[in-house]
Scaffold this motif. Structure first.
Motif, mmCIF file in Angstrom:
data_model
loop_
_atom_site.group_PDB
_atom_site.id
_atom_site.type_symbol
_atom_site.label_atom_id
_atom_site.label_comp_id
_atom_site.label_asym_id
_atom_site.label_seq_id
_atom_site.Cartn_x
_atom_site.Cartn_y
_atom_site.Cartn_z
ATOM 1 N N ASP A 108 19.957 67.970 67.329
ATOM 2 C CA ASP A 108 20.048 69.198 68.383
ATOM 3 C C ASP A 108 21.366 69.327 69.198
ATOM 4 O O ASP A 108 21.259 69.862 69.205
ATOM 5 C CB ASP A 108 18.867 69.235 69.472
ATOM 6 C CG ASP A 108 17.491 69.017 69.498
ATOM 7 O OD1 ASP A 108 17.164 69.363 68.075
ATOM 8 O OD2 ASP A 108 16.470 68.432 70.142
ATOM 9 N N PHE A 146 18.092 70.150 76.029
ATOM 10 C CA PHE A 146 17.969 68.621 74.484
ATOM 11 C C PHE A 146 17.528 67.387 75.387
ATOM 12 O O PHE A 146 17.840 67.418 76.518
ATOM 13 C CB PHE A 146 19.068 68.647 73.993
ATOM 14 C CG PHE A 146 20.371 69.902 74.105
ATOM 15 C CD1 PHE A 146 19.572 70.489 72.922
ATOM 16 C CD2 PHE A 146 21.305 69.733 74.347
ATOM 17 C CE1 PHE A 146 20.002 71.781 72.593
ATOM 18 C CE2 PHE A 146 22.296 71.319 73.941
ATOM 19 C CZ PHE A 146 21.278 72.030 73.264
ATOM 20 N N SER A 205 22.562 67.564 78.979
ATOM 21 C CA SER A 205 21.193 67.660 77.994
ATOM 22 C C SER A 205 19.739 68.327 78.696
ATOM 23 O O SER A 205 18.879 68.930 78.279
ATOM 24 C CB SER A 205 21.168 66.503 77.800
ATOM 25 O OG SER A 205 21.849 66.276 76.802
#
Length: 383
Positions: free
Chosen positions: A231, A318, A313
């Protein structure tokens, strides 16, 4: 159906936390799960464990989890105990198990194709049990009261290797059995037994710290550099974007060399919509300047890189398991170990090499990021 069961208890005295120790950047139990999932003919994969950390890693790798009772999770419990319990659980859940594949997480280099061939032999009725073994022509000795004597040879005669009959040693990596026959025999070897020959290196088993280090050293040699679907990409700067060298003039101004090829690769990733971050402990403004030139978000002067990585993240939604982190030195190890795809360059510190899942072949600042970008783009094209 054919199921694979991987016994992986939490208590390990020789190597604490052994079943989730990383080899090639992947926890051992996750490596076993991946081999089973990739093997032709296996319908479902389960990990039998008494440990919550192992269970979490197993689920993340795509396996089901069978909770192992404490009375069959101690030092005296056998693998057969865990397998029989696991089959009982699956039967109670309504599964009709015809063949059972038993994999050991402590064997890090299980060949899925060899495992698949063993499954086919049992399912086709060729043998009741098939196990992995490697060919050996070694001279075996025993030591008795009268000194050493040969086990598989006459010590007074030394035949050439090509003149000796081949023998085979259990690798310990996998065993495939007719499930009803195993339940009746309560042992992995019963009926007609066959062996599936594997490469000797696949026979490495990890029982002590030295074998763990040996497996980590072998992992880059036995695995092609490749990366799965990600990702996001996070990169260290020095030693990754650069060759880890710096020029300092008489005024103390520092300058580094970067690669236009790397820049092109990252430009292609940006065009493909891959989110990226440069994350560096270095306080030199050259880091920010390079990030601005590339159009990549940059954080420099970062003392707590792993915490910044996690926050970045989480803010963008993510999962760390789908993030790639490229590092090269000891201050990258914690960040590398926290993501699903730790990546490193060939001249990295041994600690970084040990946790990396992908080992690039080109040096930092000399095409490493271009090499990685092309891997990622190939993955995106195949998605």
């Amino acid at each position: 159906m054919t199921v694979a069961i991987i016994p992986a208890r939490g208590g390990s005295k020789g190597v604490p936390g052994k079943n989730i120790a990383r080899v090639g950047g992947v926890p051992l139990v996750a490596r076993a799960v991946a081999s089973a999932l990739d093997a032709p003919g296996i319908d479902a994969v389960y990990v039998s464990t008494d440990d919550t950390a192992i269970a979490a890693v197993a689920r993340a790798a795509g396996a089901g989890v069978i909770g192992r009772p404490a009375d069959i999770a101690g030092d005296l419990a056998s693998s057969e105990d865990a397998l029989l319990h696991g089959l009982g659980v699956l039967t109670n859940q309504g599964h009709d198990v015809a063949a059972l594949a038993f994999l050991q997480a402590t064997s890090p280099f299980i060949d899925p194709d060899a495992l698949g061939r063993a499954v086919a032999r049992v399912r086709d009725g060729d043998e009741d049990a098939v196990f992995s073994a490697f060919e050996t022509h070694g001279f075996l000795w025993r030591v008795g009261p009268d000194g050493a004597d040969g086990v598989n040879h006459d010590k007074s005669f030394r035949p050439r290797r090509q003149d000796r009959e081949a023998q085979f040693q259990e690798s310990g990596a996998f065993y495939v059995m007719d499930a009803p026959g195993f339940v009746e025999a309560r042992h992995r070897f019963f009926g007609t037994v066959g062996l599936e020959v594997v490469d000797a290196l696949a026979g490495l088993e990890i029982d002590d710290p030295h074998e763990l280090e040996a497996a980590r050293a072998l992992a880059p040699l036995l695995s092609r550099p490749r990366i799965g679907a990600i990702d996001a990409l996070v990169m260290d700067f020095d030693g990754v974007h650069t060759d880890d060298l710096v020029e300092v003039n008489q005024e103390g101004t520092e300058a580094v060399t970067v690669s236009r090829s790397d820049g092109m690769g990252l430009s292609m990733l940006r065009a493909a919509g891959v989110p990226m971050l440069i994350l560096s402990k270095e306080r030199n403004p050259v880091v920010e300047a390079r990030g601005r030139k590339l159009g990549i978000e940059t954080v420099y002067g970062a003392d707590d890189k792993v915490n910044i990585l996690r926050q970045w993240s989480e803010l963008r939604g993510f999962s760390l398991s789908k993030v790639a982190y490229v590092g090269n030195d000891v201050n990258d190890v914690e960040s590398m170990a926290s993501v699903g795809w730790p990546v490193t360059v060939p001249d990295a510190h041994p600690a970084a090499l040990a946790v990396a899942r992908v080992h690039l072949t080109r040096p930092g600042g000399r095409g490493a990021l271009r090499e990685l970008a092309e891997m990622i783009l190939t993955t995106l094209e195949g998605a």
